[in-house]
Design a protein around this motif. Sequence first.
Motif, short mmCIF file in Angstrom:
data_model
loop_
_atom_site.label_atom_id
_atom_site.label_comp_id
_atom_site.label_asym_id
_atom_site.label_seq_id
_atom_site.Cartn_x
_atom_site.Cartn_y
_atom_site.Cartn_z
N LYS A 164 11.04 56.63 20.29
CA LYS A 164 9.90 56.88 19.40
C LYS A 164 8.91 57.86 20.02
O LYS A 164 8.38 58.73 19.34
CB LYS A 164 9.14 55.57 19.15
N ARG A 208 -2.20 49.74 21.29
CA ARG A 208 -1.47 50.99 21.15
C ARG A 208 -2.25 52.10 21.80
O ARG A 208 -3.47 52.13 21.70
CB ARG A 208 -1.30 51.36 19.67
N VAL A 209 -1.53 53.02 22.41
CA VAL A 209 -2.19 54.17 23.00
C VAL A 209 -2.34 55.21 21.90
O VAL A 209 -1.40 55.44 21.14
CB VAL A 209 -1.33 54.76 24.14
N GLY A 218 4.06 52.22 15.88
CA GLY A 218 4.83 50.98 15.97
C GLY A 218 3.94 49.81 15.61
O GLY A 218 2.92 49.98 14.93
N GLY A 220 2.85 47.58 18.05
CA GLY A 220 2.03 47.13 19.17
C GLY A 220 2.45 45.76 19.68
O GLY A 220 1.74 45.12 20.44
N GLY A 222 6.03 45.13 20.58
CA GLY A 222 7.27 45.20 21.34
C GLY A 222 7.11 44.84 22.81
O GLY A 222 7.83 43.99 23.35
P1 ADP Z 1 4.75 49.81 19.49
O1 ADP Z 1 5.47 49.02 18.45
O2 ADP Z 1 3.43 50.34 19.05
O3 ADP Z 1 5.61 50.82 20.13
P2 ADP Z 1 4.77 48.43 22.03
O4 ADP Z 1 4.17 47.11 22.40
O5 ADP Z 1 6.23 48.59 22.21
O6 ADP Z 1 4.33 48.69 20.54
O7 ADP Z 1 4.02 49.55 22.87
C1 ADP Z 1 2.59 49.54 22.94
C2 ADP Z 1 2.08 50.95 23.07
O8 ADP Z 1 2.44 51.48 24.35
C3 ADP Z 1 2.67 51.91 22.07
O9 ADP Z 1 1.94 51.89 20.86
C4 ADP Z 1 2.57 53.23 22.79
O10 ADP Z 1 1.31 53.80 22.59
C5 ADP Z 1 2.70 52.87 24.25
N1 ADP Z 1 4.07 53.11 24.73
C6 ADP Z 1 5.07 52.22 24.86
N2 ADP Z 1 6.19 52.79 25.35
C7 ADP Z 1 5.89 54.10 25.54
C8 ADP Z 1 6.63 55.23 26.04
N3 ADP Z 1 7.91 55.12 26.41
N4 ADP Z 1 5.97 56.42 26.10
C9 ADP Z 1 4.69 56.52 25.71
N5 ADP Z 1 3.94 55.50 25.25
C10 ADP Z 1 4.53 54.31 25.15
#
Ligand code: ADP
Length: 273
Positions: A164, A208-209, A218, A220, A222
């Motif tokens: 993603k 989320r970033v 996404g 937030g 996972g």
């Molecule tokens: P999401 O469903 O939003 O991906 P996650 O809990 O998996 O939720 O991740 C939280 C947040 O961490 C994401 O919204 C994203 O901003 C950041 N993030 C996660 N994995 C990555 C990655 N591989 N590269 C950049 N940012 C990431």
Amino acid sequence: ALEAILDQAAVAIERTRLVDETAQAKAAVESERLRSALLSSISHDLRTPLASILGAVTSLRDLGGRMPQEARDDLLAAIEEETRRLSRFVSNLLDMTRLEAGALDLARDWIDMADVLRAAMRSAATAFPGRAIDVRRQPGAMLVKGNAALLEQVLFNLLDNADKYAGRGTPTVVSLTREGDRVVLAVTDEGPGIPADQLDRVFDKFHRVAHGDGRAAGTGLGLAICRGIVGALGGTIRAESPVAEGRGTRLVVTLPAGEPVIEAEAKDGDAKE
Ligand code: ADP
């Protein structure tokens, strides 16, 4: 003099009580704030795809007959994608709830992480066709005590994030190694990375970033689920910037490694299945 001391003590006790009450009140306000933030985040996550689906369905109903086939296909594809997103969100929410209620089946068997890796790679090949994933694996069995389906889900979530957030043309590397008494699984991508001050917060529910370019949003959830599962199995998960901030992400899962012990017959003579 005694009275003065008692008075002072009473004042001190009263003060502590007030501080305590203030702290409690603050905590209550904070938890209320969190609750309503979560609620509005959830409503947003449900409403956005629902609005797209409704829009697409309405267009198809009102104009579908006069639309070129291609435009109809686009609308159908949008409906499918948004429905999948909703379905993913609901399963994530369910997993999270089960995890928090301690109701997720963590049945622990001896499993080989190499098998988990193979299974997750098969799912990834179907889910992200065209994404190159490079596997670096130390030879030999990588036994851990855990639940294969849940560990597969952890790895799949990490691959899903790499897909993603990092562009399709960039490489993703999965590595599986044994370091002393630990089995270490890492997924490294060359995407936008996670700012240093958020490397730990990304594991918070709904955090989320803001990557600033509207990358596939996404749920937030996972990584919060990953941390919950890995933690329940006695392991840890952390995020790192492999090269420098803003240049890629590495997610590292560490689990206690083990050798399977031939379980002694149950002491009371019951043959254990
Ligand atoms: P999401 O469903 O939003 O991906 P996650 O809990 O998996 O939720 O991740 C939280 C947040 O961490 C994401 O919204 C994203 O901003 C950041 N993030 C996660 N994995 C990555 C990655 N591989 N590269 C950049 N940012 C990431």
